[in-house]
Write a protein that holds these residues in place. Structure first.
Motif, short mmCIF file in Angstrom:
data_model
loop_
_atom_site.label_atom_id
_atom_site.label_comp_id
_atom_site.label_asym_id
_atom_site.label_seq_id
_atom_site.Cartn_x
_atom_site.Cartn_y
_atom_site.Cartn_z
N ASP A 8 21.98 -6.49 -55.06
CA ASP A 8 23.09 -6.35 -54.10
C ASP A 8 24.41 -5.93 -54.73
O ASP A 8 25.46 -6.52 -54.45
CB ASP A 8 23.25 -7.65 -53.28
CG ASP A 8 21.96 -8.02 -52.57
OD1 ASP A 8 21.65 -7.38 -51.56
OD2 ASP A 8 21.23 -8.91 -53.07
N ASP A 41 19.15 -2.99 -53.43
CA ASP A 41 20.53 -2.71 -53.05
C ASP A 41 21.42 -2.54 -54.29
O ASP A 41 22.56 -3.01 -54.33
CB ASP A 41 21.10 -3.75 -52.08
CG ASP A 41 20.46 -3.65 -50.70
OD1 ASP A 41 19.61 -2.77 -50.49
OD2 ASP A 41 20.81 -4.45 -49.82
N ASN A 80 16.86 -2.89 -48.80
CA ASN A 80 16.87 -2.23 -47.48
C ASN A 80 17.77 -1.01 -47.47
O ASN A 80 17.73 -0.22 -46.55
CB ASN A 80 17.30 -3.22 -46.39
CG ASN A 80 18.67 -3.81 -46.64
OD1 ASN A 80 18.87 -4.47 -47.64
ND2 ASN A 80 19.61 -3.56 -45.73
N HIS A 115 13.24 -8.52 -52.39
CA HIS A 115 14.65 -8.25 -52.05
C HIS A 115 15.17 -9.35 -51.14
O HIS A 115 16.29 -9.83 -51.32
CB HIS A 115 14.80 -6.88 -51.40
CG HIS A 115 16.22 -6.61 -50.97
ND1 HIS A 115 17.27 -6.64 -51.87
CD2 HIS A 115 16.77 -6.38 -49.75
CE1 HIS A 115 18.40 -6.41 -51.22
NE2 HIS A 115 18.13 -6.26 -49.94
N HIS A 196 19.72 -10.15 -50.98
CA HIS A 196 19.91 -9.62 -49.64
C HIS A 196 20.84 -10.41 -48.72
O HIS A 196 21.66 -9.83 -48.03
CB HIS A 196 18.58 -9.37 -48.91
CG HIS A 196 18.76 -8.84 -47.52
ND1 HIS A 196 19.25 -7.56 -47.29
CD2 HIS A 196 18.57 -9.40 -46.29
CE1 HIS A 196 19.34 -7.37 -45.97
NE2 HIS A 196 18.94 -8.47 -45.35
MN MN Z 1 19.93 -5.93 -48.64
#
Ligand code: MN
Ligand code: LP5
Length: 241
Positions: A8, A41, A80, A115, A196
Motif C-alpha cells: 500500500d 498496491d 486491487n 493483499h 489493503h
Molecule cells: Mn488495496
C-alpha cells in the motif's frame, strides 16, 4: 537474516516525497533483507506494462533491480490497484510475481500472504467489480485498448470508487471474520500477513482451537512508510522516513 513485508505505498508522480521514502528504504534498510515481499498496491494504479516508459515507473523498476543486484530476492503480489502489473515489469525490476495467496516459511509458523481485498467479502459492490476485472478474458480485452484510453477509463473508475466508498460503512470495508477463518483453516492455521485495509494492527484470531496471528500492514502516506520485519524469530514494525 531478515525478511521484509510492505504494501500500500500507492506510488505516483504526484507524491515525490513518498517515492523518496521508498528510494531511501531500497538503498538502506532493504539491503539488510534476504527477501522483500511487496503485498500489492505498490502503485496508485497500473494501467499495463506498456506504461513502463513513464518516468516514475522506469525509476521504480530500476531502484528495485538495484536492490535485487545486491542479493535481495524481491516478490510482488498484485493489489486491487496494480493487478495488471505483468512479466515485462517483473523482468525490468528483477522481481518475481507471486500468486495470491502464497504460503512462505517464517520460523516455526508459516506466513500466508495476501493483499487483503479478497477478504473484504461484505463489500459486495467491490467483490462484483473485482470478479469482473480479475477475469483473464476481460483483462485481454482491456489491455487491447490504447494506453491513453485505459488511463481515461481508470480515472473514471477511481472517481466512482471514491464516491462509492464515501457511502459505505467502515465495517464493510474491513475483512470479514468468516473469510479470514476459512482461509486460515484451508492453509493449516498459519499466521496471516496482509494489507489493503489501511488499518495496521496485530490481531489474534481463534479458529477451531488454534490461535493465529493476523498482521495488517500499514499504508504509506505523506513522507512516511512502514516495513514489517522478520528477524531473530519475531515480527516487528519499523518506521521509514
Ligand atoms: Mn488495496
Ligand atoms: O483502492 P481503494 O482502497 O481506494 O478502494 C478499494 C476498492 N476500489 C477499487 C478501485 C481502485 O481503487 C481504482 C482502480 C485502480 C485501477 C485498476 C487497474 C485497471 C482496472 C480497470 C477498471 C476498468 O479497487 C473499493 C473498496 C475499497 O477498496 C475497500 O475495500 O470499497 O471498491 C469500490 O469502491 C468499488 C465500487 O463499490 C464499485 C465499482 C465502481 C466502478 C464501476 C466502474 C465500471 C466500469 C466497468 C469496467 C469493468
Amino acid at each position: 537474516m531478515q525478511i521484509h513485508f510492505i504494501s500500500d505505498l500507492h506510488l505516483c508522480a504526484d507524491r515525490p516525497a513518498l517515492t523518496a521514502v521508498f528510494e531511501r528504504y531500497l538503498a538502506g534498510p532493504a539491503r539488510g533483507a534476504q527477501a522483500l515481499y511487496i503485498l500489492g498496491d505498490l502503485f496508485e494504479y497500473w494501467a499495463g506494462d506498456d506504461d513502463l516508459d513513464d518516468p516514475l515507473n522506469t525509476h521504480v523498476a530500476a531502484q528495485l533491480a538495484a536492490l535485487a543486484a545486491v542479493g535481495c530476492r524481491i516478490y510482488f503480489m498484485p493489489g486491487n490497484r496494480d493487478f495488471l502489473l505483468g512479466a515485462d515489469f517483473a523482468r525490468r525490476a528483477h522481481l518475481e510475481i507471486l500468486p495470491e495467496p502464497t504460503l512462505v516459511p517464517l520460523g516455526d509458523t508459516s506466513a500466508l500472504l495476501c493483499h487483503g481485498d479478497s477478504l473484504c467479502t461484505d463489500d459486495l459492490a467491490y467483490q462484483a467489480f473485482r470478479q469482473q476485472v480479475r477475469n483473464p478474458a476481460w483483462q485481454v480485452q482491456f489491455l487491447g485498448q490504447p494506453l491513453a484510453t485505459r488511463k481515461q477509463i481508470i480515472a473514471g473508475v477511481r472517481m466512482q470508487s471514491e464516491a462509492a466508498k464515501s457511502g459505505k460503512a467502515a465495517a464493510i470495508m474491513d475483512v470479514n471474520a468468516e473469510a479470514v477463518a476459512a482461509l486460515l483453516r484451508q492453509h493449516g492455521f498459519p499466521r496471516l500477513i496482509h494489507g489493503h485495509t489501511h488499518r495496521p494492527a496485530e490481531h489474534r484470531v481463534d479458529v477451531d482451537g488454534h490461535t493465529c496471528e493476523r498482521w495488517v500492514l500499514a499504508d504509506w502516506q505523506g513522507n512516511q512508510g512502514e516495513v514489517l520485519i522478520w528477524a531473530d524469530g519475531t515480527l516487528r514494525r519499523a518506521r521509514l522516513e
